[in-house]
Design a protein around this motif. Structure first.
Motif, PDB file in Angstrom:
ATOM      1  N   MET A  19       0.840  -1.193   0.000  1.00 54.14           N
ATOM      2  CA  MET A  19       0.000   0.000   0.000  1.00 54.14           C
ATOM      3  C   MET A  19       0.874   1.242   0.000  1.00 54.14           C
ATOM      4  N   TYR A  20       0.520   2.213  -0.837  1.00 57.35           N
ATOM      5  CA  TYR A  20       1.301   3.431  -0.957  1.00 57.35           C
ATOM      6  C   TYR A  20       1.257   4.235   0.331  1.00 57.35           C
ATOM      7  N   GLN A  21       2.439   4.645   0.786  1.00 58.61           N
ATOM      8  CA  GLN A  21       2.574   5.525   1.934  1.00 58.61           C
ATOM      9  C   GLN A  21       3.358   6.753   1.485  1.00 58.61           C
ATOM     10  N   PRO A  22       2.747   7.938   1.485  1.00 58.00           N
ATOM     11  CA  PRO A  22       3.449   9.127   0.994  1.00 58.00           C
ATOM     12  C   PRO A  22       4.601   9.529   1.896  1.00 58.00           C
ATOM     13  N   ASN A  23       5.521  10.255   1.305  1.00 51.50           N
ATOM     14  CA  ASN A  23       6.666  10.796   2.015  1.00 51.50           C
ATOM     15  C   ASN A  23       6.190  11.722   3.136  1.00 51.50           C
ATOM     16  N   GLU A  24       6.579  11.461   4.366  1.00 53.44           N
ATOM     17  CA  GLU A  24       6.093  12.243   5.496  1.00 53.44           C
ATOM     18  C   GLU A  24       6.630  13.675   5.490  1.00 53.44           C
TER      19      GLU A  24
END
Length: 330
Positions: free
Chosen positions: A1-6
């Protein structure tokens, strides 16, 4: 699942769009080419997600983007469904209507029939309840401007668009459009013209002055002149370039020796600034205070990353601007 750059918002510059509450990233990703049905989905997905990871929150589309027409919105809709829908409230998604989309008398231009139907189709393709900005894509010489602006105002009242804009309008017609919308209780958020070192019509036309007066932001497309303001054509026309392919927008005859020579001289100034030519060309467009964002195209993520790097050196000295002007006016 895609996790965006924090840390995606830490390095991006956001500019206020005219007199509004909207701040746009100084670069927006245009899905004009390289996001249609003829492009591998994963390549398009990598660019969109990579752009978001870099803090690009604005994605610019139109009903006819592809090819084929409509397929860029379908691709973006698939990326939204797969990865980005949890972050919908962090995104500004734009679409437009006005160019040819379907046969018959209602498939293009600026009638209310065309614009309402086009917006409905775009929403279905992207799987959205609303777009953040909906534009009239080009002036229509045969439809009363009041009807076209009424269509945009109707979309706002229907909740299908939060804001409206126009594209490719010259100063006089833009002023009329803004004033008609004002009379309907709707502020025009944004105008999308072409603008680059090689295409300065918005300076000569007086459009920038109208935008300043009316509090309308500018977001400019083709700031790199279809690649002419990069090193892409320094050694001829590559077979895989826009001018070397089937593009109807940049023909081989458009890559003139004069423009290539100017681009090479401009590249020397860019190098002295520690930038690529494309980075400097973007910064040059942003020197206009009315310009809040620039729409970039890309065929790979590395191009987006390079262009985002322009933020490291946005300012010009008076000497640099004079040197650039001398090259452009030669």
């Amino acid at each position: 699942m895609y996790q965006p750059n924090e840390t995606r918002y830490d390095g991006m510059l956001y500019n206020r769009c005219g007199r509004s509450g909207v701040r746009l990233p100084f670069l927006s990703l245009g899905l004009w080419h390289n996001f249609g049905g003829n492009v591998p989905f994963e390549n398009a997905r990598q660019m969109v997600l990579g752009a978001f990871d870099l803090g690009i929150t604005h994605f610019d589309l139109a009903n006819n983007y592809g090819p084929p027409a409509g397929s860029a919105e379908e691709t973006f809709g698939a990326i939204l469904k797969k990865d980005l829908m949890p972050y919908r409230d962090e995104l500004i998604i734009s679409s437009k209507a006005g160019y040819y989309m379907w046969p018959g008398p209602y498939g293009e231009w600026g009638s209310k029939k065309n614009l309402i139907a086009s917006c409905d189709q775009s929403l279905r393709r992207m799987g959205l309840d609303y777009v953040d900005i909906f534009y009239h894509h080009r002036p229509d010489p045969n439809t009363p401007l009041e009807e076209t602006m009424d269509a945009l105002a109707t979309l706002v009242r229907q909740g299908k668009a939060l804001y409206v804009g126009i594209s490719n309008y010259h100063a006089a017609d833009a002023r009329r459009a803004f004033e008609i919308l004002e009379g309907m209780g709707v502020h025009c958020l944004i105008h999308q013209p072409s603008y680059s070192m090689f295409n300065r019509w918005i300076e000569e036309d007086g459009l920038l002055d109208v935008l300043e007066e009316k509090g309308v932001g500018a977001i400019c497309f083709s700031p790199l002149a279809q690649g002419l303001l990069t090193s892409r054509y320094f050694d001829g026309i590559p077979a895989d370039s826009r001018a070397g392919g089937p593009s109807q927008f940049l023909k081989p005859e458009g890559v003139t020796p004069e423009k290539v020579a100017k681009a090479k001289k401009l590249n020397e100034i860019a190098a002295s600034r520690g930038q690529s030519l494309s980075q400097m060309a973007l910064c040059w467009c942003l020197r206009q205070k009315q310009v809040c964002s620039l729409i970039i195209g890309a065929s790979r993520l590395s191009q987006i990353k390079e262009n985002v790097g322009a933020a490291a050196h946005l300012d010009f000295t008076a000497e640099e601007l004079a040197a650039i002007e001398e090259i452009l006016q030669a």
